[in-house]
Each structure stands twice: as C-alpha cells, then as structure tokens.
Motif scaffolding. Structure first.
Motif, PDB file in Angstrom:
ATOM      1  N   GLU A  91       0.827  -1.211   0.000  1.00 16.98           N
ATOM      2  CA  GLU A  91       0.000   0.000   0.000  1.00 16.98           C
ATOM      3  C   GLU A  91       0.863   1.264   0.000  1.00 16.98           C
ATOM      4  O   GLU A  91       0.583   2.226  -0.730  1.00 16.98           O
ATOM      5  N   MET A  92       1.936   1.275   0.804  1.00 20.78           N
ATOM      6  CA  MET A  92       2.801   2.453   0.835  1.00 20.78           C
ATOM      7  C   MET A  92       3.583   2.595  -0.470  1.00 20.78           C
ATOM      8  O   MET A  92       3.872   3.720  -0.909  1.00 20.78           O
ATOM      9  N   LEU A 139       4.258   3.920   9.301  1.00 18.81           N
ATOM     10  CA  LEU A 139       3.484   3.114   8.355  1.00 18.81           C
ATOM     11  C   LEU A 139       4.397   2.181   7.567  1.00 18.81           C
ATOM     12  O   LEU A 139       4.021   1.052   7.246  1.00 18.81           O
ATOM     13  N   ASP A 140       5.609   2.644   7.251  1.00 23.84           N
ATOM     14  CA  ASP A 140       6.589   1.789   6.568  1.00 23.84           C
ATOM     15  C   ASP A 140       7.122   0.699   7.494  1.00 23.84           C
ATOM     16  O   ASP A 140       7.344  -0.438   7.078  1.00 23.84           O
ATOM     17  N   GLY A 141       7.360   1.057   8.741  1.00 24.10           N
ATOM     18  CA  GLY A 141       8.025   0.153   9.669  1.00 24.10           C
ATOM     19  C   GLY A 141       7.107  -0.774  10.433  1.00 24.10           C
ATOM     20  O   GLY A 141       7.586  -1.652  11.171  1.00 24.10           O
ATOM     21  N   TYR A 142       5.790  -0.621  10.277  1.00 22.50           N
ATOM     22  CA  TYR A 142       4.833  -1.509  10.942  1.00 22.50           C
ATOM     23  C   TYR A 142       4.947  -2.884  10.296  1.00 22.50           C
ATOM     24  O   TYR A 142       4.738  -3.039   9.093  1.00 22.50           O
ATOM     25  N   GLN A 143       5.291  -3.900  11.063  1.00 20.66           N
ATOM     26  CA  GLN A 143       5.607  -5.190  10.469  1.00 20.66           C
ATOM     27  C   GLN A 143       5.079  -6.352  11.307  1.00 20.66           C
ATOM     28  O   GLN A 143       4.746  -6.207  12.477  1.00 20.66           O
ATOM     29  N   TYR A 144       5.014  -7.495  10.651  1.00 24.91           N
ATOM     30  CA  TYR A 144       4.674  -8.726  11.364  1.00 24.91           C
ATOM     31  C   TYR A 144       5.891  -9.208  12.142  1.00 24.91           C
ATOM     32  O   TYR A 144       7.030  -8.848  11.834  1.00 24.91           O
ATOM     33  N   GLU A 145       5.655 -10.027  13.137  1.00 22.91           N
ATOM     34  CA  GLU A 145       6.722 -10.587  13.943  1.00 22.91           C
ATOM     35  C   GLU A 145       7.332 -11.789  13.222  1.00 22.91           C
ATOM     36  O   GLU A 145       6.622 -12.579  12.614  1.00 22.91           O
ATOM     37  N   TRP A 146       8.657 -11.905  13.279  1.00 28.95           N
ATOM     38  CA  TRP A 146       9.365 -13.001  12.636  1.00 28.95           C
ATOM     39  C   TRP A 146       9.380 -14.211  13.558  1.00 28.95           C
ATOM     40  O   TRP A 146       9.769 -14.130  14.725  1.00 28.95           O
ATOM     41  N   LEU A 171      -8.862  -2.898   6.930  1.00 27.99           N
ATOM     42  CA  LEU A 171      -9.550  -1.621   6.677  1.00 27.99           C
ATOM     43  C   LEU A 171      -8.550  -0.550   6.254  1.00 27.99           C
ATOM     44  O   LEU A 171      -8.823   0.250   5.347  1.00 27.99           O
ATOM     45  N   ALA A 172      -7.391  -0.532   6.913  1.00 27.40           N
ATOM     46  CA  ALA A 172      -6.367   0.450   6.563  1.00 27.40           C
ATOM     47  C   ALA A 172      -5.776   0.155   5.183  1.00 27.40           C
ATOM     48  O   ALA A 172      -5.508   1.070   4.402  1.00 27.40           O
ATOM     49  N   ARG A 173      -5.593  -1.128   4.881  1.00 30.09           N
ATOM     50  CA  ARG A 173      -5.030  -1.495   3.580  1.00 30.09           C
ATOM     51  C   ARG A 173      -5.930  -1.027   2.432  1.00 30.09           C
ATOM     52  O   ARG A 173      -5.444  -0.604   1.382  1.00 30.09           O
ATOM     53  N   VAL A 174      -7.207  -1.132   2.615  1.00 27.08           N
ATOM     54  CA  VAL A 174      -8.151  -0.720   1.578  1.00 27.08           C
ATOM     55  C   VAL A 174      -8.057   0.782   1.343  1.00 27.08           C
ATOM     56  O   VAL A 174      -8.119   1.252   0.202  1.00 27.08           O
ATOM     57  N   ARG A 175      -7.860   1.547   2.416  1.00 25.66           N
ATOM     58  CA  ARG A 175      -7.936   3.005   2.314  1.00 25.66           C
ATOM     59  C   ARG A 175      -6.608   3.688   1.994  1.00 25.66           C
ATOM     60  O   ARG A 175      -6.597   4.751   1.368  1.00 25.66           O
ATOM     61  N   LEU A 176      -5.500   3.113   2.423  1.00 26.10           N
ATOM     62  CA  LEU A 176      -4.214   3.793   2.263  1.00 26.10           C
ATOM     63  C   LEU A 176      -3.926   4.259   0.831  1.00 26.10           C
ATOM     64  O   LEU A 176      -3.536   5.415   0.623  1.00 26.10           O
ATOM     65  N   PRO A 177      -4.090   3.399  -0.178  1.00 24.16           N
ATOM     66  CA  PRO A 177      -3.717   3.828  -1.532  1.00 24.16           C
ATOM     67  C   PRO A 177      -4.742   4.741  -2.197  1.00 24.16           C
ATOM     68  O   PRO A 177      -4.511   5.208  -3.316  1.00 24.16           O
TER      69      PRO A 177
END
Length: 515
Positions: A307-308, A455-462, A432-438
């Motif tokens: 999205e970003m 927003l760039d650094g928000y990530q899933y846990e490894w 919901l955020a993914r739909v709206r961001l772009p």
C-alpha cells in the motif's frame, strides 16, 4: 619465520617483493576465490570494489545493487589485514549462522590458496570449526551472529537491514556493543541491501545522506555512505530491440538521469525492464537507482508494504499545504510509556490530506492537547474537526481521582471527541487500513515524516523457529503511529466522519485544489 635466507630470517620482501606493502597490489595478486560459476579463479577487484577500497573511511556504509561482490571483497580484506598486521582482531557479523558459514568459507578458501611460502611464514596457531582463526603473530578472525567485548580493528556487519527487520534486539545490540568495540581509528563496514525506511541501517544511511547533502565536515566517527547503483555495472545490458520499454519507464529513467547526472542508454533500460519482470516490486530494493529509492520500497514482513509503495508510485508523498478554510481532524493512540502519536488531517473534496504528525515520550495528555492547539494558532487558526480516540479512552484510570483519558483531554479543552469502537480482530483493522491507504491519501513529506516511517516500519513478527513471518504485528516503535492512523480507517468504515466529508468552505472564492 622459520626459514632462513643466507643465515637470516626470511622476510615478506623475500617472498613477495617490496610490492606487498601496497594494499591494491595484494588484493590483485595474492588471493583466490570461487566465482559465480563455481570455478577457482584469481581475485581481480572490479571497479566498484576498487572504488570502495580507495575511499575507505573509519565508518563505512555500503548500499548497492546485487552481484557486485562486496561480501567477497570484505572477507578478503579481513584475511589480508589479519595476515599483514600482528595482533589484529577482525570480526564478521552475519544475519544467520548458515550465512556466516558461507562468509567464513570465503576466508578459508582464500587462506588455503595463498602462496605456500607465505602460509609457512605466517602459520596458523588454531582454528575453531567454521567460526574463528588465530595466527602465531597474534591476529584473529571470528565469524558469528553477534560480538561484544574486546577491541576490534576491523568489523564487518553483513545485512544489518535484514537483522534489524527480523531481529531488532540483536540489531540494537550490534550498535551498542559491537560498534563500540571498535576504536576511533579502527574500521567498521556495514554492508546491506535496504530493508525499508526504518531500523538501524536506515537510520545510519539517512544521517550520512543528510550530512553529505549539507556538506558538513566528516570526522572519524561520522558514517560515510558508499552507494553503487545498478547502472554502474557494465554487464547489466540487453539488446533493446528485444525488449519493449514503455513511455512510463522512459520517464522514470529520464528522471533518474536528471537527478543523478548520468546517462542510462537503451541497452541498460532494456535490461532493467526485463529484470523487473521477475523481481516486480522488489526491483528498486535489489537494484536501486538512488539511495532514497532503495529505502522506499516494500520489504518482507511490512504490513502496509504494498500500500505504501502504491502511495509513493502515485506521487502522494509530497508537499501538502494546510488549508485553514477546512477543519482539521485528529487521530490518536494511547501508547505505553506515555507515548501519544497524533495524526492531523483534512478532508477536502475526495482527498484526505495528512498535514502533520506528532509523537514523543513523557508528555501528558493535557500537555499534548495544549501543544497541538498552540500549533493550530500558529498555522492559520483553523477550526478543529473531530478527534478520533482509541477504544480505551473511557477506561478508568486509578489515581488521586478516578478519571479517564477522554476526561483529561476534555478538561484541557478538547471538543468533538469521538471514541472509535474496538474491533475484535487486529487483522480486520489492518485490512480496513489497507483498503484506504492507496486511495486519495496525500501525505506531507516533511511534516509527516515520522508518521510515514511508522506506516513503513509496521511489520509482522518473525517466527525464527518456523522461518516465516507470523500474523501477529510486532509491538515495536512503529506500532503506535500505525495504530493511530488505523483509527481513521475504522472511523471511516463506521461512517463517523460522514458529516465532515462535504465540508463547506468559509471563503467561497478560494481555490479548492492545490494540485
């Protein structure tokens, strides 16, 4: 040295001649490697490698395109410095143990293929598995996934970007521990591909880029960025008659040419377009044209990566002026440690304009309201719209008086506050955020810089055991800023901003659009 020449010890001059004192001569004449075709060949530094050696600083960052051979060069340098300097301590830190083993194998192969007389003159004292070497003259090389303690003369950190992405605590330890083990006149080389605009590698590169752009003086403790773009490699070419390059791609190449001051010819353009067919959105990370471009691409594990990337490709991270004729809304998140990220935005026609981001530690909610209201007075005295607060705004806080975070803000002067209902599943809020961001979101590049990083650094846990990204967001520095933005997505889904969407301008004669 055990051998003798005419009743005197054998010297390096006897074995190699006087040239051995020159680093470039040694790199070009002494070492063997296994090339990309699996064949043993003499090591011949390429243009990029020689450029790095000739511009070596005490603190070095290497950001580059793939297949330029820097991992090989740096292992050769580790071996070279250990051999030709007594009591020299070299350390290599890799992102994983298997990759560390591969780096050690490069050192071991080059060592075994040195001239026999040189190996006899500089004998190995001990070797521990695939992790360390020690010479009789006191020098050592160790390879692993961490290092702390002792003094290090040459430290190579491989793929710090990946380490910061998957193992943030280990990345922080490298900065606070391994870096600090290298004295001011020692050498650190951090070599990595970009892994998003966040983490230790990005922060180091960002600081170096800003300092270089400002022309600030360079001290031994300053980091020097060595950037090697894809178009510098002569082999990256294809017959342009075999590849269709779109007008959009030509505009991109023309923009890079103007920005960097280079010529990207038709054969290079054809190679890039064909290579991108395989790599897709990862192309700019693996084969960057500029340092900034490398860090702005979506990376593995990034929750809003695609999205970003779409936001950037649309040109929606730019200068976004605040229009005082429209109300300004806010999105809040109440983080741990009294961290309270706040996004400010306007909805004008079909655009959502993100005009400011605030975030800091140790400030109370009342202070924050007074702070942003003072900012309002200094930036056009616009009207406040709605203030989107997280679901725990009405949770009672025990103290001298029982209160809530919402009451604290209202007592400080906030009005039109809206508590966004809780969503049971985090993944639902993320979707919901993914739909709206772009879609029609515009971000001010400077005023929202820290929020964009979140927003760039928000990530899933490894999940290191399974070797996969989990579906649970990592509670890192970026999570609160991202959660604050998601208040907007949830409020928009619940139609909580509907009454403000078609806001009427106070001054009908003013221009409605800034684009």
């Amino acid at each position: 040295m055990s051998a003798a020449v005419a009743d005197r010890p054998v010297t390096l001059d006897d074995i190699l001649g006087p040239h051995w004192r020159d680093l470039e001569w040694r790199l070009t004449n002494l070492y063997w490697i296994v090339n990309e075709n699996g064949k043993a060949v003499p090591f011949e530094p390429n243009e990029e490698q020689l450029n790095f050696v000739r511009n070596l600083h005490t603190r070095n960052l290497i950001l580059k395109a793939r297949q330029l051979g820097f991992s090989t060069l740096l292992q050769i340098l580790e071996l070279d410095q250990a051999i030709f300097n007594a009591n020299h301590n070299g350390v290599v830190i890799s992102d994983t143990l298997p990759n560390g083993g591969k780096l050690f194998a490069k050192i071991e192969f080059a060592l075994k293929n040195l001239p026999e007389a040189l190996r006899e003159a500089l004998p190995i004292k001990s070797s521990t598995g695939k992790t360390s070497l020690e010479w009789e003259h006191g020098s050592t090389i160790s390879v692993g996934t961490s290092a702390r303690g002792g003094t290090v003369q040459l430290l190579h950190v491989s793929e710090l970007g990946k380490i910061a992405r998957k193992y943030p605590e280990r990345a922080a330890e490298i900065v606070s521990g391994a870096f600090e083990s290298v004295p001011a006149d020692g050498i650190i080389v951090v070599e990595s591909t970009a892994e998003g605009a966040a983490g230790e590698f990005y922060e180091l590169c960002d600081t170096a880029m800003k300092r270089q752009a400002e022309g600030a003086p360079e001290t031994p403790l300053d980091w020097r960025l060595h950037f090697y773009p894809w178009f510098n490699k002569k082999a990256y070419r294809l017959d342009p008659a075999l590849v269709i390059v779109s007008e959009k791609d030509h505009k991109y190449f023309d923009k890079v040419q103007a920005e960097v001051g280079v010529t990207i010819d038709p054969a290079q353009r054809a190679w890039y377009v064909k290579k991108r067919e395989t790599l897709g959105r990862l192309m700019k990370r693996e084969y960057p044209s500029t340092p900034r471009e490398a860090f702005e691409q979506a990376i593995e594990g990034a929750i809003f990566g695609d999205e970003m990337t779409a936001v950037r490709e649309k040109g929606h991270i730019t200068r976004v002026p605040l229009d005082p004729a429209y109300p300004v809304h806010t999105c809040w998140d109440f983080g741990l440690g009294r961290r309270n990220p706040i996004w400010l935005f306007q909805r004008i026609d079909l655009q959502t304009r993100w005009v400011k981001y605030f975030d800091d530690f140790g400030k109370g909610l009342g202070w924050w309201w007074r702070h942003i209201d003072q900012w309002r007075m200094e930036n056009g005295e616009f009207a406040w719209g709605k203030h989107l607060l997280p679901h725990d705004a009405d949770t009672e806080i025990l103290g001298e008086d029982v209160t809530t975070k919402r009451r604290i803000l209202v007592a400080a002067g906030m009005r039109n506050e809206v508590v966004v209902p809780r969503i049971a599943l985090k993944e639902t809020a993320i979707d919901l955020a993914r739909v709206r961001l772009p879609v029609n979101n515009w971000f001010d590049r400077e005023a929202c810089a820290e929020g964009i990083k979140c927003l760039d650094g928000y990530q899933y846990e490894w999940n290191d055991k399974l070797g996969i990204w989990s579906k649970a967001p990592l509670p890192n520095w970026a999570s609160h800023g991202a959660d604050a933005w998601m208040q907007y997505a949830q409020a928009d889904e619940g139609n909580l901003l509907a009454s403000e969407h078609a806001a009427i301008k106070k001054f009908s004669g003013r221009k409605r659009s800034w684009r």
